[in-house]
Design a protein around this motif. Structure first.
Motif, short mmCIF file in Angstrom:
data_model
loop_
_atom_site.label_atom_id
_atom_site.label_comp_id
_atom_site.label_asym_id
_atom_site.label_seq_id
_atom_site.Cartn_x
_atom_site.Cartn_y
_atom_site.Cartn_z
N GLN A 1 70.17 45.18 65.41
CA GLN A 1 70.12 46.48 64.76
C GLN A 1 69.59 46.31 63.34
O GLN A 1 70.10 45.50 62.57
CB GLN A 1 71.51 47.10 64.71
N MET A 2 68.54 47.07 63.00
CA MET A 2 67.97 47.05 61.65
C MET A 2 67.90 48.46 61.10
O MET A 2 67.43 49.37 61.78
CB MET A 2 66.58 46.43 61.65
N ALA A 3 68.39 48.62 59.88
CA ALA A 3 68.29 49.89 59.16
C ALA A 3 67.30 49.72 58.02
O ALA A 3 67.38 48.75 57.26
CB ALA A 3 69.66 50.31 58.62
N SER A 4 66.37 50.67 57.90
CA SER A 4 65.29 50.56 56.92
C SER A 4 65.17 51.86 56.13
O SER A 4 65.43 52.95 56.65
CB SER A 4 63.95 50.25 57.61
N ASP A 5 64.76 51.72 54.88
CA ASP A 5 64.50 52.87 54.04
C ASP A 5 63.16 53.49 54.44
O ASP A 5 62.14 52.79 54.50
CB ASP A 5 64.47 52.42 52.57
N THR A 6 63.15 54.78 54.72
CA THR A 6 61.92 55.42 55.23
C THR A 6 60.83 55.50 54.17
O THR A 6 59.65 55.50 54.51
CB THR A 6 62.23 56.83 55.75
N ALA A 7 61.19 55.59 52.89
CA ALA A 7 60.18 55.73 51.84
C ALA A 7 59.45 54.43 51.57
O ALA A 7 58.26 54.43 51.26
CB ALA A 7 60.83 56.24 50.55
N VAL B 1 61.72 49.10 53.55
CA VAL B 1 62.49 47.91 53.22
C VAL B 1 63.72 47.86 54.11
O VAL B 1 64.46 48.85 54.23
CB VAL B 1 62.89 47.90 51.74
N VAL B 2 63.95 46.72 54.75
CA VAL B 2 65.14 46.54 55.59
C VAL B 2 66.35 46.40 54.68
O VAL B 2 66.41 45.53 53.81
CB VAL B 2 64.99 45.28 56.47
N VAL B 3 67.34 47.27 54.86
CA VAL B 3 68.52 47.29 53.99
C VAL B 3 69.78 46.81 54.70
O VAL B 3 70.80 46.57 54.05
CB VAL B 3 68.75 48.71 53.43
N GLY B 4 69.73 46.66 56.01
CA GLY B 4 70.91 46.22 56.75
C GLY B 4 70.53 45.63 58.10
O GLY B 4 69.60 46.11 58.75
N ALA C 1 64.54 39.43 58.38
CA ALA C 1 64.69 40.55 57.44
C ALA C 1 64.36 40.12 56.02
O ALA C 1 63.68 40.84 55.28
CB ALA C 1 66.12 41.09 57.53
N ILE C 2 64.82 38.93 55.61
CA ILE C 2 64.54 38.46 54.25
C ILE C 2 63.07 38.12 54.09
O ILE C 2 62.48 38.32 53.02
CB ILE C 2 65.43 37.25 53.93
N SER C 3 62.43 37.60 55.13
CA SER C 3 60.99 37.32 55.04
C SER C 3 60.21 38.61 54.83
O SER C 3 59.20 38.62 54.11
CB SER C 3 60.52 36.59 56.29
N ALA D 1 71.58 41.72 50.58
CA ALA D 1 72.24 42.82 49.87
C ALA D 1 71.86 42.81 48.39
O ALA D 1 71.61 43.87 47.80
CB ALA D 1 73.75 42.71 50.04
N ARG D 2 71.81 41.62 47.77
CA ARG D 2 71.44 41.55 46.35
C ARG D 2 70.01 41.98 46.13
O ARG D 2 69.70 42.67 45.14
CB ARG D 2 71.66 40.13 45.83
N GLN D 3 69.12 41.59 47.04
CA GLN D 3 67.72 41.97 46.87
C GLN D 3 67.55 43.49 47.00
O GLN D 3 66.81 44.11 46.23
CB GLN D 3 66.87 41.25 47.92
N VAL D 4 68.26 44.09 47.96
CA VAL D 4 68.18 45.54 48.12
C VAL D 4 68.78 46.24 46.90
O VAL D 4 68.24 47.24 46.41
CB VAL D 4 68.89 45.97 49.42
N ALA D 5 69.91 45.70 46.39
CA ALA D 5 70.54 46.31 45.22
C ALA D 5 69.61 46.27 44.01
O ALA D 5 69.56 47.23 43.21
CB ALA D 5 71.84 45.59 44.90
#
Length: 464
Positions: A294-300, A303-306, A446-448, A161-165
């Protein structure tokens, strides 16, 4: 003729007998032709010679080696939560613990290299220069690696979460459109480990008796080595007893699911190896014990965000929980969510549309009414139903527009790519058991990927 040969043999030198020059045993030795190799002067390997090399670990790793980028990522992370759990501190007696940076870097680099076993990592820490560079002379056993992998699931979730933020703050991730997909991953359990309630009760009774017997043997044996072996056996028996108790506790929920599906009474089964695992339909059409990652990723940016892990074989109803968690962590909502038809849940669509999140997910194909002719027209899947709410009708009409079809193609380019990268790095079968530990193992992948994104960004900046 024979007399002539005898006369020649009396005074004249005898002729060599036929085949007289053959070696003993009748073997024929071929005469090797004289070639360039027979006269060339070459240096051949001498592997028996002794060598003494003086080299530090720092010089063994190239300046642009990817392990240095992984270590740089670890150094930038906030490890205060991990250091708070180190028991050897200040004046407290005890052996110093292993620095969390070492264990974290070992697992991240190992995951990037498709190494998913604690024993394999411990073995590589001896001969492999990159893993030796990470350890820096610190001995790391597989027990420490195994415990570190599964005991910090909450911290790993916060790290992601911190890395995505941080990426959101610098504008690298927009969180405008998210693609979510589920991936069935084999559990550490076999199909034969699923038992019914009567069988589980019998096994639990035997396991409890076995634990009592081992405990009595452990108390009666004064030999240190035997006590260690008995303690290991007693611990394994207690773990099996705990799994059986958890499997029995799971049965009421499984029985409710069986009744809802119309199955026979008493057909519910739970695994004695991993009670949290469920039999699911896999990608190849077979049915095996597995978990649904379940993995949620930003399409642009991909990046895996959840990350979420469930033990339900269906993806339906998983959009709203993922969106709720992302909203709590990052304080913002995406403009649109992309998912395949397996996620269709009218409740989720209603929830997301109420929050202003556009759902890009194909509506189910309409079924032909019973008794209708084969050539009878069928309503369009994009036409709202009479009982639909305003939000559901807007979702159906939206998916019928051609421009939405072009945007929806981003789902496969994002979600399928993320799943493929996870598979390539070894996310094929979990070696740990239980939902909590399985989620921790999934978070490492996900973190890797986040580390890989950072490495790619740094290489692009260096090239520019």
């Amino acid at each position: 003729m024979e007399s002539a040969m005898r006369r020649a043999g009396d005074g004249a030198p005898q002729q060599p007998k036929l085949f007289e020059d053959l070696p003993e045993g009748g073997r024929i030795e071929r005469v090797r032709p004289v070639t360039r190799a027979a006269t060339a002067r070459v240096m051949r390997p001498d592997r028996a010679q002794m060598e003494m090399r003086a080299a530090d670990l720092e010089s063994l790793i190239a300046p642009d080696h990817e392990v240095r980028l992984v270590w740089a990522f670890v150094e930038r992370a906030d490890l205060s939560g991990l250091y708070a759990k180190v028991e050897a501190a200040g004046e407290v007696a005890g052996r110093p613990g292993i620095a969390p940076e070492i264990l974290l870097c070992l697992w991240l680099y190992g995951t990037l290299q498709a190494v998913g076993s604690a024993r394999a990592l411990a073995r590589l820490a001896q001969p492999h220069d990159a893993y030796r560079w990470i350890c820096g002379g610190v001995t790391v056993k597989h027990h420490a690696l195994s415990d570190f992998r599964v005991e910090h699931g909450a911290w790993l979730d916060e790290l992601l979460a911190r890395q995505v933020a941080s990426l959101v703050n610098i504008g690298a991730v927009q969180l405008q459109r998210l693609a979510q997909d589920g991936m069935r991953v084999r559990a550490s359990a076999g199909a034969a480990s699923f038992r019914t309630k009567p069988t589980l009760q019998k096994l639990l009774s035997k396991a409890r008796q076995h634990v009592k017997r081992l405990r009595a043997e452990l108390d009666a044996d004064p030999t240190a080595q035997s006590r260690r072996d008995a303690a290991s056996a007693e611990r394994a028996a207690r773990e099996r007893e705990a799994r059986l108790e958890r499997a029995l506790a799971m049965l009421p929920e499984l029985e409710r699911i069986e009744r809802r599906n119309g199955d026979d009474e008493g057909s519910a089964r739970a695994s004695t190896s991993d009670p949290d695992a469920r039999v699911m339909k896999m990608a190849d059409g077979g049915y095996r014990p597995a978990y649904n990652v379940q993995m949620a990723s930003d399409t642009a940016s991909q990046v895996v965000v959840g990350v979420q892990v469930i033990n339900a074989g269906s993806d339906a109803g998983q959009l709203a929980p993922m969106l709720g968690r992302l909203e709590r962590v990052h304080g913002r909502r995406p403009r649109a969510v992309l998912a395949d038809g397996g996620f269709v849940s009218l409740g989720d669509v209603q929830c997301l549309e109420d929050k202003g999140v556009a759902v890009l997910m194909p509506p189910p194909e309409p079924r032909r009414p019973k008794g209708a002719a084969a050539h009878a027209p069928v309503r369009s899947r994009y036409a709202p139903l009479a009982e639909d709410t305003v939000q559901l009708g807007r979702w159906r009409r939206r998916m019928g527009r051609a421009v939405i079809g072009a945007i929806y193609k981003e789902r496969a380019a994002t979600a399928e790519c993320v799943n493929a990268l996870a598979r390539m790095r070894g996310l094929v079968r979990f070696s740990v058991r239980g939902l909590v530990r399985v989620k921790a193992a999934a978070l490492w992948y996900a973190i890797s990927m986040r580390v890989l994104d950072a490495m790619t960004l740094q290489l692009r900046q260096g090239a520019a």
